[in-house]
Design an enzyme around this catalytic site. Sequence first.
Site, PDB file in Angstrom:
ATOM      1  N   GLU A  24       0.846  -1.192   0.000  1.00 44.39           N
ATOM      2  CA  GLU A  24       0.000   0.000   0.000  1.00 44.39           C
ATOM      3  C   GLU A  24       0.887   1.250   0.000  1.00 44.39           C
ATOM      4  OE1 GLU A  24      -2.891  -0.218   3.145  1.00 44.39           O
ATOM      5  OE2 GLU A  24      -3.767  -2.084   2.387  1.00 44.39           O
ATOM      6  N   PRO A  25       0.338   2.418  -0.335  1.00 43.66           N
ATOM      7  CA  PRO A  25       1.156   3.625  -0.459  1.00 43.66           C
ATOM      8  C   PRO A  25       1.938   3.987   0.800  1.00 43.66           C
ATOM      9  CG  PRO A  25      -0.989   3.985  -1.455  1.00 43.66           C
ATOM     10  CD  PRO A  25      -1.062   2.661  -0.769  1.00 43.66           C
ATOM     11  N   THR A  37       1.922  -5.201 -10.178  1.00 48.42           N
ATOM     12  CA  THR A  37       2.450  -5.612 -11.477  1.00 48.42           C
ATOM     13  C   THR A  37       1.341  -6.288 -12.276  1.00 48.42           C
ATOM     14  OG1 THR A  37       4.651  -5.941 -10.535  1.00 48.42           O
ATOM     15  CG2 THR A  37       4.210  -6.979 -12.643  1.00 48.42           C
ATOM     16  N   GLN A  66      45.038  -7.557 -17.687  1.00 49.24           N
ATOM     17  CA  GLN A  66      44.790  -8.344 -16.482  1.00 49.24           C
ATOM     18  C   GLN A  66      43.631  -7.772 -15.665  1.00 49.24           C
ATOM     19  OE1 GLN A  66      47.611  -8.423 -13.035  1.00 49.24           O
ATOM     20  NE2 GLN A  66      47.907 -10.567 -13.657  1.00 49.24           N
ATOM     21  N   GLY A  69      32.714   1.107 -20.760  1.00 51.49           N
ATOM     22  CA  GLY A  69      33.193   2.481 -20.757  1.00 51.49           C
ATOM     23  C   GLY A  69      32.092   3.467 -21.103  1.00 51.49           C
ATOM     24  N   GLU A  97       9.793  -8.394  -3.930  1.00 50.80           N
ATOM     25  CA  GLU A  97       9.595  -9.560  -3.059  1.00 50.80           C
ATOM     26  C   GLU A  97      10.402  -9.460  -1.769  1.00 50.80           C
ATOM     27  OE1 GLU A  97       7.149 -11.700  -5.992  1.00 50.80           O
ATOM     28  OE2 GLU A  97       8.451  -9.988  -5.913  1.00 50.80           O
ATOM     29  N   GLU A 116      17.248  -6.018   3.335  1.00 53.91           N
ATOM     30  CA  GLU A 116      17.150  -5.979   4.794  1.00 53.91           C
ATOM     31  C   GLU A 116      16.113  -6.981   5.303  1.00 53.91           C
ATOM     32  OE1 GLU A 116      19.251  -2.702   3.298  1.00 53.91           O
ATOM     33  OE2 GLU A 116      17.210  -3.302   2.779  1.00 53.91           O
TER      34      GLU A 116
END
Length: 401
Positions: free
Chosen positions: A131-132, A162, A295, A355, A379, A383
């Site tokens: 929710e918002p 979604t 390298q 680059g 999902e 954390e």
Amino acid sequence: MARLAQTAGLTDIQQEILSTVRDFVDKEIIPVATELEHRDEYPQQIVDGLKELGLFGLMIPEEYGGLGESLLTYALCVEEIARGWMSVSGIINTHFIVAYMLKQHGTEEQRDYFLPRMAAGDIRGAFSMSEPALGSDVSAITSKAVKDGDEYVLNGQKMWLTNGGTSTLVAVLVKSDEGHPEGTAPHKSMTTFLVEKEPGFGEVRPGLTIPGKIDKMGYKGVDTTELIMDGLRVPANRVLGGETGRGFYQMMDGVEVGRVNVAARGCGVAQRAFELGVQYAQQRHTFGKPIAQHQAIQFKLAEMATKVEAAHAMMVNAARKKDSGERNDLEAGMAKYLASEYCKEVVEDAFRIHGGYGFSKEYEIERLYREAPMLLIGEGTAEIQKMIIGRRLLEEYRLQG
């Protein structure tokens, strides 16, 4: 060229499915993905192709018209699709989660009614928790359902939906106090409702509005929306499982397999970023030789490939654990956390290898660079994954006596 992220122990059927999906990605998705993404255009032709391949019913049991495949098969297909364009994997992921929740928790009537049409791709699923005013704190939702005769009246606003516009079935999590007295733990007073609607935007059924698409940094093509319920009436037989108060557990079960899916997406995007990086490093010359012969670039490629392999292995382990019927929240949390973090790092390294050209919209890596951050929050954030992992580890390693 030898491919990274190979999976041992697959059956002939699994290998055939993956080969078919890989060919589809190489021929039908990669050539058009960047152009469609820049236009933020829904990939209807690609979705129609996935429908024809039967991917919308990949994990739906054969008795309902699906292919009855495992979570591992599905995750490996998602990995391939995300390698082509992550947004396409998002289109089928929410559908897959709703189908999984119906298979695991739906009543017989609900499974018979929805699953055959979901397997055929005629019903497209979406699910809604956030929710918002909240993100990962699902227990703080304020959307509510009140019983009125044989119906429930739903009110509230949901966020980050979604497939909000293109879906025709939404699994919505709301609070429902009916049968749950004041003081009941928040997660025991939530219910999942199966809400059917018309595709599109605006008022898609009486009491239900899907505003326009949210403009995002990446993850374009797939529609992400709000969902507004204002006096939305839903019949009682559209409570998932037929019993109120089970919504939180049902949603968490769906999110658990969703985390395996997000891990698979991270693996796919990282693999594509590595492919682009290792190819460009052999084409670009500096100081008289391809940069791949320096390298510093070889070290970077070695680190990228190792991360791709490690994330893939953890994703496969989490999927196989779930398929075995065992609890896999620890493995799914670890896989989602590692794959999303490594994806970000591999994409950034490929971006650095390119680059200045990596900053150009002409090059595919620019799109991947904007897509990877979504996996860090989808999902459940890093954390949240660490909280899940930490708590489960303390359960497993609790001191005795």
